[in-house]
Scaffold this motif. Sequence first.
Motif, PDB file in Angstrom:
ATOM      1  N   ALA A  78      51.066  32.949  28.226  1.00 24.20           N
ATOM      2  CA  ALA A  78      52.089  33.538  29.103  1.00 24.20           C
ATOM      3  C   ALA A  78      51.901  35.055  29.201  1.00 24.20           C
ATOM      4  N   MET A  79      51.591  35.707  28.096  1.00 26.66           N
ATOM      5  CA  MET A  79      51.367  37.155  28.119  1.00 26.66           C
ATOM      6  C   MET A  79      50.115  37.489  28.936  1.00 26.66           C
ATOM      7  N   ARG A  80      49.066  36.695  28.793  1.00 25.16           N
ATOM      8  CA  ARG A  80      47.832  36.931  29.548  1.00 25.16           C
ATOM      9  C   ARG A  80      48.091  36.760  31.052  1.00 25.16           C
ATOM     10  N   VAL A  81      48.818  35.727  31.413  1.00 28.12           N
ATOM     11  CA  VAL A  81      49.146  35.494  32.825  1.00 28.12           C
ATOM     12  C   VAL A  81      49.983  36.646  33.365  1.00 28.12           C
ATOM     13  N   ALA A  82      50.932  37.134  32.590  1.00 25.72           N
ATOM     14  CA  ALA A  82      51.751  38.272  33.034  1.00 25.72           C
ATOM     15  C   ALA A  82      50.870  39.496  33.286  1.00 25.72           C
ATOM     16  N   ARG A  83      49.922  39.767  32.402  1.00 22.87           N
ATOM     17  CA  ARG A  83      49.023  40.915  32.596  1.00 22.87           C
ATOM     18  C   ARG A  83      48.184  40.764  33.856  1.00 22.87           C
ATOM     19  N   LEU A  84      47.784  39.540  34.167  1.00 22.58           N
ATOM     20  CA  LEU A  84      46.933  39.300  35.332  1.00 22.58           C
ATOM     21  C   LEU A  84      47.707  39.247  36.654  1.00 22.58           C
ATOM     22  N   THR A  85      49.012  39.108  36.584  1.00 22.93           N
ATOM     23  CA  THR A  85      49.774  38.886  37.823  1.00 22.93           C
ATOM     24  C   THR A  85      50.886  39.892  38.095  1.00 22.93           C
ATOM     25  N   GLU A  86      51.303  40.643  37.108  1.00 25.29           N
ATOM     26  CA  GLU A  86      52.471  41.512  37.292  1.00 25.29           C
ATOM     27  C   GLU A  86      52.077  42.982  37.247  1.00 25.29           C
ATOM     28  N   GLY A  87      52.417  43.686  38.300  1.00 29.68           N
ATOM     29  CA  GLY A  87      52.224  45.125  38.319  1.00 29.68           C
ATOM     30  C   GLY A  87      50.777  45.543  38.197  1.00 29.68           C
ATOM     31  N   TYR A  88      50.571  46.749  37.724  1.00 28.70           N
ATOM     32  CA  TYR A  88      49.231  47.315  37.576  1.00 28.70           C
ATOM     33  C   TYR A  88      48.666  46.924  36.216  1.00 28.70           C
ATOM     34  N   ALA A  89      47.555  46.252  36.220  1.00 29.49           N
ATOM     35  CA  ALA A  89      46.862  45.916  34.977  1.00 29.49           C
ATOM     36  C   ALA A  89      45.376  46.101  35.220  1.00 29.49           C
ATOM     37  N   ILE A  90      44.722  46.816  34.330  1.00 28.56           N
ATOM     38  CA  ILE A  90      43.300  47.077  34.495  1.00 28.56           C
ATOM     39  C   ILE A  90      42.513  45.775  34.600  1.00 28.56           C
ATOM     40  N   ALA A  91      42.989  44.709  33.916  1.00 31.08           N
ATOM     41  CA  ALA A  91      42.292  43.424  33.966  1.00 31.08           C
ATOM     42  C   ALA A  91      42.418  42.754  35.329  1.00 31.08           C
ATOM     43  N   ALA A  92      43.466  43.102  36.080  1.00 28.86           N
ATOM     44  CA  ALA A  92      43.696  42.418  37.351  1.00 28.86           C
ATOM     45  C   ALA A  92      43.307  43.252  38.567  1.00 28.86           C
ATOM     46  N   VAL A  93      43.281  44.569  38.408  1.00 28.89           N
ATOM     47  CA  VAL A  93      42.954  45.429  39.535  1.00 28.89           C
ATOM     48  C   VAL A  93      41.479  45.247  39.880  1.00 28.89           C
ATOM     49  N   ASP A  94      41.225  44.978  41.129  1.00 31.01           N
ATOM     50  CA  ASP A  94      39.850  44.795  41.585  1.00 31.01           C
ATOM     51  C   ASP A  94      39.124  43.743  40.737  1.00 31.01           C
ATOM     52  N   SER A  95      39.834  42.662  40.432  1.00 30.48           N
ATOM     53  CA  SER A  95      39.225  41.642  39.581  1.00 30.48           C
ATOM     54  C   SER A  95      38.111  40.910  40.317  1.00 30.48           C
ATOM     55  N   ALA A  96      37.220  40.340  39.549  1.00 34.69           N
ATOM     56  CA  ALA A  96      36.055  39.649  40.098  1.00 34.69           C
ATOM     57  C   ALA A  96      36.473  38.399  40.858  1.00 34.69           C
ATOM     58  N   ARG A  97      35.691  38.079  41.872  1.00 34.30           N
ATOM     59  CA  ARG A  97      35.800  36.775  42.525  1.00 34.30           C
ATOM     60  C   ARG A  97      34.905  35.838  41.732  1.00 34.30           C
ATOM     61  N   THR A  98      35.380  34.637  41.505  1.00 30.08           N
ATOM     62  CA  THR A  98      34.626  33.694  40.683  1.00 30.08           C
ATOM     63  C   THR A  98      34.381  32.386  41.414  1.00 30.08           C
ATOM     64  N   ALA A  99      33.303  31.751  41.036  1.00 25.96           N
ATOM     65  CA  ALA A  99      33.007  30.380  41.443  1.00 25.96           C
ATOM     66  C   ALA A  99      32.516  29.664  40.195  1.00 25.96           C
ATOM     67  N   ARG A 100      33.207  28.630  39.822  1.00 26.14           N
ATOM     68  CA  ARG A 100      32.841  27.925  38.589  1.00 26.14           C
ATOM     69  C   ARG A 100      32.474  26.483  38.879  1.00 26.14           C
ATOM     70  N   THR A 101      31.571  25.998  38.081  1.00 27.17           N
ATOM     71  CA  THR A 101      31.160  24.605  38.132  1.00 27.17           C
ATOM     72  C   THR A 101      31.374  24.018  36.751  1.00 27.17           C
ATOM     73  N   VAL A 102      32.068  22.900  36.701  1.00 24.85           N
ATOM     74  CA  VAL A 102      32.270  22.180  35.448  1.00 24.85           C
ATOM     75  C   VAL A 102      31.638  20.804  35.656  1.00 24.85           C
ATOM     76  N   SER A 103      30.668  20.478  34.802  1.00 27.03           N
ATOM     77  CA  SER A 103      29.937  19.224  34.993  1.00 27.03           C
ATOM     78  C   SER A 103      29.400  18.714  33.664  1.00 27.03           C
ATOM     79  N   ARG A 104      28.523  17.708  33.732  1.00 32.05           N
ATOM     80  CA  ARG A 104      27.905  17.069  32.564  1.00 32.05           C
ATOM     81  C   ARG A 104      28.970  16.567  31.590  1.00 32.05           C
ATOM     82  N   PHE A 105      29.937  15.858  32.113  1.00 28.36           N
ATOM     83  CA  PHE A 105      31.035  15.346  31.289  1.00 28.36           C
ATOM     84  C   PHE A 105      30.573  14.203  30.398  1.00 28.36           C
TER      85      PHE A 105
END
Length: 174
Positions: A78-105
């Motif tokens: 919950a704290m991590r999500v708040a940092r990524l979504t609320e107000g100014y956070a260095i972790a969220a400002v200009d954050s990377a765009r991602t593409a992930r693949t999950v496989s080989r289950f």
Amino acid sequence: MADTATIPSAPTATLSDPRVVRAIELAWHEADLLDRKEYRAWNELYAEDGIYVIPLDATTEDFDDQLNMVYDDARMRAMRVARLTEGYAIAAVDSARTARTVSRFVAVETTDESVSLRAAQVVVAYKRGSHQLWAGDVEFTVRFGTDRSGDRIVRKVIRLVDSEDAVPAAGFLL
């Protein structure tokens, strides 16, 4: 004759088992939410007692007594999500765009109440003209609800292939 102690255990169910399919679909849904930066919805996929771990020692099972890149229970998620979504956070400002693949289950343990899976995950992150590649083995344990909307992740462990090297900070969730 092969030494049976070195042969990995066989899957407990096939990938076509409806319980395994249900767990895999939840893992894919989680990946989609993360790529779309829907962190609040992502957090809701976790059980109240669920943990999200990225250990530095790729072989450890003792996350409490080891140094981890991430070891989040419900409060820390919950704290991590708040940092990524609320107000100014260095972790969220200009954050990377991602593409992930999950496989080989691989189904590791299958019961009527839950499924544990092993998988591979590759995350490509793009930020300011540069790509980063994050790869690792992932373990998921999914606890089933009465229907798919009640399914929850109770354990996700990401064992990065380069976890013992210097790992750069990520302004996104793996």
